[in-house]
Structure formats: C-alpha cells, structure tokens
Design a protein around this motif. Structure first.
Motif, PDB file in Angstrom:
ATOM      1  N   UNK A  40       0.803  -1.211   0.000  1.00 64.11           N
ATOM      2  CA  UNK A  40       0.000   0.000   0.000  1.00 64.11           C
ATOM      3  C   UNK A  40       0.843   1.272   0.000  1.00 64.11           C
ATOM      4  N   UNK A  41       1.921   1.292   0.758  1.00 66.23           N
ATOM      5  CA  UNK A  41       2.793   2.464   0.775  1.00 66.23           C
ATOM      6  C   UNK A  41       3.381   2.690  -0.617  1.00 66.23           C
ATOM      7  N   UNK A 389       7.084  -7.768   0.136  1.00 65.54           N
ATOM      8  CA  UNK A 389       6.229  -6.664  -0.267  1.00 65.54           C
ATOM      9  C   UNK A 389       7.053  -5.442  -0.632  1.00 65.54           C
ATOM     10  N   UNK A 390       6.523  -4.654  -1.539  1.00 62.01           N
ATOM     11  CA  UNK A 390       7.245  -3.467  -2.007  1.00 62.01           C
ATOM     12  C   UNK A 390       7.416  -2.419  -0.911  1.00 62.01           C
ATOM     13  N   UNK A 397       9.146   0.781   5.226  1.00 64.70           N
ATOM     14  CA  UNK A 397       8.086   1.006   6.206  1.00 64.70           C
ATOM     15  C   UNK A 397       6.805   0.456   5.626  1.00 64.70           C
ATOM     16  N   UNK A 398       5.911   0.016   6.494  1.00 72.14           N
ATOM     17  CA  UNK A 398       4.613  -0.481   6.027  1.00 72.14           C
ATOM     18  C   UNK A 398       3.522   0.537   6.333  1.00 72.14           C
ATOM     19  N   UNK A 402       2.825  -0.327  13.457  1.00 68.67           N
ATOM     20  CA  UNK A 402       2.607  -0.812  14.812  1.00 68.67           C
ATOM     21  C   UNK A 402       2.063  -2.239  14.817  1.00 68.67           C
ATOM     22  N   UNK A 403       1.336  -2.603  13.777  1.00 70.64           N
ATOM     23  CA  UNK A 403       0.823  -3.958  13.675  1.00 70.64           C
ATOM     24  C   UNK A 403       1.855  -4.906  13.081  1.00 70.64           C
ATOM     25  N   UNK A 404       2.637  -4.400  12.128  1.00 71.64           N
ATOM     26  CA  UNK A 404       3.515  -5.279  11.373  1.00 71.64           C
ATOM     27  C   UNK A 404       4.887  -5.465  11.997  1.00 71.64           C
TER      28      UNK A 404
END
Length: 408
Positions: A40-41, A389-390, A397-398, A402-404
């Motif tokens: 998403x980022x 993931x990209x 950073x995702x 805080x979740x990842x």
C-alpha cells in the motif's frame, strides 16, 4: 470585456486542472484499496512520484512535441505582456497545467496494472519516456492537429477523429500501454497454481477502494466538462452525459457481478472512461447505453483476463481503460450521429481508424518501453522482495508499522 472573458477562461481552466489533479488522489486510493497491505505504501509513493516525473517530462519535452510550444522565455511574455504570442493573464500556463494532469493519468493507469511486483526507478524511467515522447505524439496527432492525420481523415471520411475528453487519447492509450507493461513484467508469484488455476487475492480495503472511485468520479466532471477549455464552449450536455454514463456503468456492473463491490465501483469508472470521447455530441440516452456497455465489458474482460487468459493485471486497467476507452471511441461515432439523437459532426470510419490506431500505438509503446527496460536494467522485484512486499523492500516502512513490527 475581453479582459473579463480571458480572466474567466483562466479561472475556468484552473478549476478543471485542480479537479483532475484531485483525481490522482483517487488513482492512489483505488490502488491502495486493491493491492495487499504489504504494497500500500508503494502505491501511494508511486502515484505521487509518477505525477512529478510526468510534469517534468511534459514541461521540458512533451508539450513541445504535442503543440510546438515551449516556455523557455521570460515571465512577462508567458503572461501575455510580451511579443511571444502567449495569451493574457497566463491562460496558456493554466492550459498547460490542465493538460499536464491528463498526461500524468497515463502512468497512473499503468501503475494499477503492474502493482505489487514492479521496481520503482525503472517505472519512473518508463514514465519519463512515455510522457516525453509517446503520449505527446498521440496527443499532438489528435488534439494538436499536428502530423497531418486529422486532416487526412477529414478528407478521406468526411470528419476528423473525434475524442472530446480522451477516451482514446488518454484512457485507451494508457490501458494498452499497461497491457504491454504487464506482459513484459509477468504475473505475480503465487497468482496461479501449478495446474493453472487462479489463487484468489481479494482487495485489501474496500472502503479505500470505494473512496478512490468516488474521488475519481467527482473529479471526472472537471476532466470532461472543462475539456471545453473556454467558458464560451462549456455545455451542460457534457455534464449530463457523464452522469448518465456513470450510472449506466454502475447498474450493469452491479447486475452482472452480483453486487460485487469492487466491480460496482469500477463499473462507474468504466462508464466515465467510455463516454469521454463523445460526451459533447451524444444524446443522454446514448451516453447511458455507452456506460452500460462499458460496465458489462469491464466485468467480463476482467474475469477473462484473470481466469482464462492468465494476464495478471492487478486493478484491471486494460479492461477498464484500454477496452472501455476503445469502446467509447467507437460508440462516439454511433451515438454522436444525428439519426440517433446526437449532434452530428462525427464519422464512423474516422472513429474506427482513430480508435484502433490509438490503441495499437499505445500497445506498441508499452511493449517497446517496458521491453527495453526489462532487457537492460530489469523491471521486476526479486522473489524475496516481492514476498516481503514493495513497502518494506523499497520504502522500508509499512502502512501499519505498529501492527507489522513486533514489539512496537
């Protein structure tokens, strides 16, 4: 009175430019809501960066290719106070801004097709090439009346090719470029099992997807209505036709997809893509049918691509922009006819030649640009990067740190 008219035109086109600029937020949110959380980022950074790259390429090279105009003179001349032929109050500058937002829609379209496995800087290089050369050649041929093709079609078929707001110049071109890019890039790893069956990857966030579609829909009325580019040319017919095509796409996609939210929101966009070309000449009933056909076509073609043809176009940008834009270019020649309630001034033969030519040129450009990058610098993330993931691989950073990240 002349000053008031010119000032009004400047404000009118500026408002259109701002509305189409906002559509790029819609592109970003639509991609964010469709891709997996780990990408998403990347979607957000890619859309914004591609807009910047597009503007630079268009300012220094592309606009000159399309219209034979450059801005390498003093500011007094640019605002119409010199002898350089620029209009008063900087009208030509806001016109550039408006058309630059159209140009930047091409890489934004491509972005959705190549999501989740494309390298960042090669995509930026592709954007520079497309907007400096290939898109301006298309734009200048149709809207700039350069290179003699429009004159030839008018002489051969009675009318030039008609594409009022870019069903073909922007959307079909961008969608067919995206197909060339996707074919060069290949499918996402794990998208298909060893036996060829599809592995379902649902949208990560339907509210973001829906919000992106809504932002695009609202901005589209600037995209279409303000393509008149002067107040004297504005007409409510374009607004009503855009509305009717949008709802036509919603209804047909709603029915054929059995109320799938992703298809319904993209169905609205399919209708708007298709009506761009003929929005200024169609009867509203013709626009409704055009949008309805586009909604059906998008759902059918998206499923065929993913399931039967195994073309992993993540957001379905080739069905949405490529095929629906092509359909809109052709139907402008049908529903623009006076016999079907339109305003006339269109030729079916010109629409066929211009539409198929524009789609073919876009496909060739996509194959050439992404093919060259593939064999020189590479365009795809390596397997480990794609698995992570990209977001983490490219931006470190995702979207949900805080979740990842355990322990935060």
């Amino acid at each position: 009175m002349d000053a008031a008219k010119t000032g009004g035109d400047v404000l009118f086109v500026l408002m259109g430019a701002v509305m189409v600029l906002a559509m790029h937020c819609g592109f970003a949110l639509l991609e964010v809501g469709t891709v997996r959380r780990k990408n998403q980022v990347n979607a957000l950074v890619k859309i914004l960066s591609d807009f910047a790259m597009s503007t630079i390429a268009y300012f220094f090279i592309g606009y000159t290719v399309a219209y034979g105009i450059d801005f390498f003179t003093d500011a007094q001349t640019l605002i119409g106070k010199g002898s350089g032929g620029f209009a008063a109050y900087g009208y030509d500058l806001v016109k550039f801004f408006f058309l630059a937002t159209f140009a930047a829609a091409v890489p934004a379209i491509v972005s959705g097709g190549i999501a989740e496995r494309a390298r960042f800087w090669p995509q930026a290089a592709a954007t520079l090439a497309l907007i400096a050369l290939f898109y301006p050649l298309m734009e200048g041929t149709v809207w700039g009346t350069r290179f003699g093709l429009q004159a030839w079609m008018a002489a051969s078929f009675g009318q030039p090719f008609h594409d009022f707001a870019g069903s073909v110049v922007v959307h079909a071109f961008g969608g067919w470029v995206a197909l060339g890019a996707v074919l060069n890039l290949g499918n996402r790893r794990g998208r298909y099992r060893a036996n060829g069956s599809l592995v379902a990857i649902p949208p990560s966030n339907i509210p973001f997807l829906a919000l992106g579609a809504w932002v695009l829909c609202v901005g589209w009325f600037g995209f279409n209505v303000m393509s008149a580019q002067v107040l004297d040319g504005v007409t409510g017919l374009v607004a009503l036709n855009s509305l009717m095509a949008m709802v036509g796409g919603i209804v047909t996609s709603l029915v054929i997809s059995r109320t799938d939210p992703g298809f319904v929101h993209n169905g609205a966009l399919a209708g708007l893509v298709a009506v761009c070309a003929g929005s200024d000449v169609m009867h509203p009933l013709g626009a409704l049918i055009t949008g309805g056909v586009a909604g059906l076509l998008f759902v059918w073609a998206f499923n065929k691509c993913q399931i039967d043809w195994k073309i992993d176009d993540v957001l379905g940008v080739w069905p949405l922009h490529g095929l629906c834009g092509l359909t809109g270019g052709l139907l402008a020649g049908v529903f623009g006819q006076e016999a079907l309630g339109g305003l006339g001034g269109v030729s079916i033969l010109s629409q066929i030649v211009g539409t198929l030519g524009g789609a073919g040129f876009g496909f060739a450009a996509g194959l050439a640009v992404y093919g060259l990058l593939r064999v020189t610098v590479g365009i795809r993330l390596d397997p480990e990067q794609e698995y992570k993931g990209a977001d983490l691989s490219l931006h470190h950073i995702t979207a949900y740190p805080e979740e990842d990240a355990p322990g935060m």
